[in-house]
Design a protein around this motif. Structure first.
Motif, PDB file in Angstrom:
ATOM      1  N   LYS A 117      56.426 -72.002  64.267  1.00 39.37           N
ATOM      2  CA  LYS A 117      55.275 -72.589  64.947  1.00 39.37           C
ATOM      3  C   LYS A 117      55.677 -73.321  66.226  1.00 39.37           C
ATOM      4  O   LYS A 117      56.509 -74.209  66.196  1.00 39.37           O
ATOM      5  CB  LYS A 117      54.546 -73.535  63.992  1.00 39.37           C
ATOM      6  N   SER A 118      55.038 -72.901  67.334  1.00 38.35           N
ATOM      7  CA  SER A 118      55.224 -73.552  68.636  1.00 38.35           C
ATOM      8  C   SER A 118      53.917 -74.228  69.007  1.00 38.35           C
ATOM      9  O   SER A 118      52.851 -73.632  68.872  1.00 38.35           O
ATOM     10  CB  SER A 118      55.567 -72.523  69.709  1.00 38.35           C
ATOM     11  N   LEU A 119      54.003 -75.442  69.510  1.00 38.42           N
ATOM     12  CA  LEU A 119      52.813 -76.203  69.890  1.00 38.42           C
ATOM     13  C   LEU A 119      52.800 -76.468  71.385  1.00 38.42           C
ATOM     14  O   LEU A 119      53.781 -76.941  71.952  1.00 38.42           O
ATOM     15  CB  LEU A 119      52.781 -77.547  69.143  1.00 38.42           C
ATOM     16  N   ILE A 120      51.680 -76.122  72.020  1.00 36.74           N
ATOM     17  CA  ILE A 120      51.412 -76.564  73.381  1.00 36.74           C
ATOM     18  C   ILE A 120      50.433 -77.723  73.221  1.00 36.74           C
ATOM     19  O   ILE A 120      49.360 -77.559  72.637  1.00 36.74           O
ATOM     20  CB  ILE A 120      50.818 -75.437  74.246  1.00 36.74           C
ATOM     21  N   LEU A 121      50.814 -78.889  73.706  1.00 36.11           N
ATOM     22  CA  LEU A 121      50.015 -80.084  73.452  1.00 36.11           C
ATOM     23  C   LEU A 121      48.610 -79.980  74.030  1.00 36.11           C
ATOM     24  O   LEU A 121      48.418 -79.579  75.173  1.00 36.11           O
ATOM     25  CB  LEU A 121      50.701 -81.318  74.028  1.00 36.11           C
ATOM     26  N   GLY A 122      47.632 -80.354  73.192  1.00 43.52           N
ATOM     27  CA  GLY A 122      46.251 -80.449  73.629  1.00 43.52           C
ATOM     28  C   GLY A 122      45.904 -81.880  73.958  1.00 43.52           C
ATOM     29  O   GLY A 122      46.714 -82.795  73.751  1.00 43.52           O
ATOM     30  N   ASN A 123      44.698 -82.107  74.449  1.00 44.43           N
ATOM     31  CA  ASN A 123      44.302 -83.462  74.841  1.00 44.43           C
ATOM     32  C   ASN A 123      44.349 -84.437  73.668  1.00 44.43           C
ATOM     33  O   ASN A 123      44.684 -85.600  73.845  1.00 44.43           O
ATOM     34  CB  ASN A 123      42.915 -83.459  75.507  1.00 44.43           C
ATOM     35  N   HIS A 124      44.070 -83.991  72.442  1.00 43.88           N
ATOM     36  CA  HIS A 124      44.122 -84.889  71.286  1.00 43.88           C
ATOM     37  C   HIS A 124      45.535 -85.040  70.716  1.00 43.88           C
ATOM     38  O   HIS A 124      45.748 -85.870  69.842  1.00 43.88           O
ATOM     39  CB  HIS A 124      43.168 -84.404  70.194  1.00 43.88           C
ATOM     40  N   ASP A 125      46.484 -84.230  71.167  1.00 40.35           N
ATOM     41  CA  ASP A 125      47.872 -84.318  70.689  1.00 40.35           C
ATOM     42  C   ASP A 125      48.729 -85.236  71.549  1.00 40.35           C
ATOM     43  O   ASP A 125      49.797 -85.662  71.138  1.00 40.35           O
ATOM     44  CB  ASP A 125      48.529 -82.926  70.704  1.00 40.35           C
ATOM     45  N   ARG A 126      48.276 -85.531  72.746  1.00 42.75           N
ATOM     46  CA  ARG A 126      49.109 -86.204  73.742  1.00 42.75           C
ATOM     47  C   ARG A 126      49.385 -87.677  73.457  1.00 42.75           C
ATOM     48  O   ARG A 126      50.251 -88.262  74.069  1.00 42.75           O
ATOM     49  CB  ARG A 126      48.514 -86.039  75.133  1.00 42.75           C
ATOM     50  N   GLY A 127      48.690 -88.286  72.527  1.00 41.34           N
ATOM     51  CA  GLY A 127      48.979 -89.667  72.163  1.00 41.34           C
ATOM     52  C   GLY A 127      50.255 -89.795  71.353  1.00 41.34           C
ATOM     53  O   GLY A 127      50.709 -90.898  71.051  1.00 41.34           O
TER      54      GLY A 127
END
Length: 169
Positions: free
Chosen positions: A74-84
């Motif tokens: 699993k690779s994650l590209i940060l979303g607006n709700h992940d950036r915290g």
């Protein structure tokens, strides 16, 4: 390595997303279980999944428990709700790699959380999430928000096939 998939906007643990996006669940726990089942129904342990952001609203322990149950690399590209949360936080939660920025995949696909402006002369396709049930028109955008795909990751093969006009041989 197996197949490659893309998906976005699970919002694990986010009770209010059920109302915001008219998701067919009684509560977040029911939604979470269904989404894990749907993921594992199409993704094997040998597969790779690019998650295009807004993965979980839970703490690290609960998020890690979910990530561990889901098949594949699993690779994650940060979303607006992940950036915290820091990149290290998401790696500790079980993602194999994390990007703060869009990724260019196979020199043609731009993987991003939010849609990126694409004019009609650009040869690329922007695979994105963020806009949930909405959809941009045209061949330059492909929305992989869970609401469009019955909460299942979409294979790159299916994405490519949908972009190529059917030609009679």
């Amino acid at each position: 390595m197996g197949r490659v998939f893309v998906i976005s906007d699970h919002h694990f643990g986010h009770q209010k997303i059920i109302d915001f996006e008219s998701r067919p669940f009684a509560n977040a726990a029911e939604m979470d279980e269904y989404m894990i089942e749907q993921w594992n129904a199409v993704v094997s342990q040998e597969d790779k999944v690019f998650h295009l952001g807004d993965f979980s609203f839970y703490n690290k322990e609960k998020t890690k428990a979910i990530v561990e149950r889901m098949h594949g690399t699993k690779s994650l590209i940060l979303g607006n709700h992940d950036r915290g949360r820091s990149k290290a936080w998401w790696l500790d939660a079980g993602f194999n790699d994390v990007s703060e920025y869009p990724i260019i995949y196979q020199s043609f696909f731009i993987l991003s959380h939010e849609p990126i402006y694409m004019n009609k002369h650009m040869p690329y396709v922007n695979i994105h999430g963020h806009i949930h049930g909405q959809k941009y028109e045209g061949q330059h955008y492909f929305n992989v928000s869970v609401e469009h795909w019955d909460y299942k990751p979409v294979s790159f093969e299916d994405i490519k096939n949908s972009l190529v006009p059917n030609e009679e041989q």
